[in-house]
Design an enzyme around this catalytic site. Structure first.
Site, short mmCIF file in Angstrom:
data_model
loop_
_atom_site.label_atom_id
_atom_site.label_comp_id
_atom_site.label_asym_id
_atom_site.label_seq_id
_atom_site.Cartn_x
_atom_site.Cartn_y
_atom_site.Cartn_z
N ASP A 70 0.81 -1.22 0.00
CA ASP A 70 0.00 0.00 0.00
C ASP A 70 0.84 1.27 0.00
O ASP A 70 2.06 1.22 0.16
CB ASP A 70 -0.95 -0.01 1.21
CG ASP A 70 -0.26 -0.38 2.51
OD1 ASP A 70 0.98 -0.37 2.57
OD2 ASP A 70 -0.96 -0.67 3.49
N ASP A 139 -7.76 -2.62 14.06
CA ASP A 139 -9.14 -2.94 13.67
C ASP A 139 -9.18 -4.16 12.74
O ASP A 139 -10.20 -4.45 12.13
CB ASP A 139 -9.79 -1.72 13.00
CG ASP A 139 -8.98 -1.21 11.81
OD1 ASP A 139 -7.96 -1.85 11.47
OD2 ASP A 139 -9.39 -0.19 11.22
N HIS A 141 -7.26 -4.53 10.00
CA HIS A 141 -6.94 -4.27 8.60
C HIS A 141 -5.63 -4.92 8.18
O HIS A 141 -4.72 -5.08 8.99
CB HIS A 141 -6.99 -2.78 8.26
CG HIS A 141 -5.89 -1.93 8.78
ND1 HIS A 141 -6.06 -1.04 9.81
CD2 HIS A 141 -4.61 -1.79 8.39
CE1 HIS A 141 -4.91 -0.40 10.03
NE2 HIS A 141 -4.02 -0.84 9.18
N GLU A 146 -9.49 -1.68 5.12
CA GLU A 146 -10.17 -1.35 6.37
C GLU A 146 -11.45 -2.19 6.50
O GLU A 146 -11.96 -2.71 5.50
CB GLU A 146 -10.56 0.13 6.36
CG GLU A 146 -9.38 1.08 6.31
CD GLU A 146 -8.72 1.30 7.67
OE1 GLU A 146 -8.80 0.40 8.53
OE2 GLU A 146 -8.14 2.38 7.86
C1 GLP Z 1 -0.48 0.38 8.56
C2 GLP Z 1 -0.10 -0.43 7.32
C3 GLP Z 1 -0.30 -1.91 7.54
C4 GLP Z 1 0.31 -2.32 8.86
C5 GLP Z 1 -0.40 -1.60 9.97
C6 GLP Z 1 0.13 -1.97 11.35
O1 GLP Z 1 -1.80 0.78 8.56
N1 GLP Z 1 -0.82 -0.02 6.16
O2 GLP Z 1 0.27 -2.64 6.46
O3 GLP Z 1 0.19 -3.72 9.03
O4 GLP Z 1 -0.21 -0.20 9.78
O5 GLP Z 1 1.28 -1.23 11.62
P1 GLP Z 1 2.26 -1.49 12.82
O6 GLP Z 1 3.10 -2.67 12.42
O7 GLP Z 1 3.09 -0.25 12.93
O8 GLP Z 1 1.42 -1.75 14.01
#
Ligand code: GLP
Length: 246
Positions: A70, A139, A141, A146
């Site tokens: 993404d 959440d 995702h 989402e």
């Molecule tokens: C973002 C990214 C995800 C990631 C998520 C969790 O929203 N788009 O790909 O898995 O955050 O991030 P973190 O690993 O910092 O908790």
């Protein structure tokens, strides 16, 4: 569900090393493999380990292709918080990967549907994703898919929820600067990967991890779809595993 492979480690660093072992096995088995990559804090120990193994000469990225999950909409590739820049700084600039073999959705694309379609086409032209790395949002995702009414299939534009924007605001000067939309691979894109490795660390992810893998498969918990994938490995630390059923 029975096919989900669980690895519970003591620390996030150990989780990173275990994930690096899976990457190494994949790259040794198929040096020109296609790897789907993720951003966020969770994969950082893995990326540090991959850099170390590349420097030590045990892991060669010269033929590896990567596709990121993404990107924020509206951020230029060199913006300090863009996911392209994150990947350069935390992995690509430190390993022998060819720049043309790394793709990240274009956050500045004027024609978003066309860019999304060409992103999907590029992955297909490469022969599909062999190994997809995932983290998980609070959440549920994955990528930036989402919670919603139905699982999005292909790469698409999505409005970010307030929960995600505020979770990610720690990287920005203020909440206002966090983009309100992103481009993400779809759930179908992720599910088409031949193998999926999810890393989950920290007590704050314990509840959603249990819900994703032991609750119903519903688009309101996007990661729950992984229960239906034939080859998923979850690597989590003890803190994230604390709410899993025994
Ligand atoms: C973002 C990214 C995800 C990631 C998520 C969790 O929203 N788009 O790909 O898995 O955050 O991030 P973190 O690993 O910092 O908790």
């Amino acid at each position: 569900m029975l096919h989900v492979k669980w690895n519970i480690t003591q620390t996030p660093e150990e989780a990173g090393r275990l994930a690096a072992d899976l990457f190494e096995a994949q790259i040794h088995a198929k040096p020109a493999c296609v790897i789907g990559l993720a951003t966020g804090s969770t994969p950082l120990p893995l990326y540090r380990e991959l850099i170390a193994r590349n420097a030590a000469g045990t892991l060669d990225f010269s033929r590896v292709r990567t596709a990121n999950l993404d990107e924020y909409q509206g951020l230029a590739p060199d913006h300090p918080q863009s996911y392209r820049r994150f990947m350069q700084e935390n992995l690509f600039d430190h390993i022998n990967i060819r720049p043309e073999n790394t793709i990240v959705p274009d956050g500045l694309a004027a024609d978003i549907p066309a860019m999304c379609a060409s992103y999907e086409r590029q992955i297909e032209d490469w022969g599909g994703v062999d190994l997809q790395l995932l983290g998980i949002g609070h959440d549920g995702h994955i990528g930036f898919n989402e919670p919603c009414g139905e699982f999005p299939v292909h790469t698409h534009r999505i409005e970010l929820t307030e929960m995600t924007r505020s979770a990610n605001k720690r990287f920005f000067a203020s909440l206002d600067e966090v983009p309100s939309a992103a481009i993400s691979m779809g759930i179908g894109t992720v599910m088409a990967a031949r193998k999926i490795v999810m890393i989950v660390t920290g007590a704050d992810k314990a509840e959603i991890l249990a819900e994703a893998f032991f609750g119903p498969v519903v688009p309101s918990v996007p990661a729950s779809i992984l229960q239906l994938h034939p080859d998923v490995t979850v690597i989590c630390d003890a803190a994230a595993a604390s709410r899993l059923p025994r």
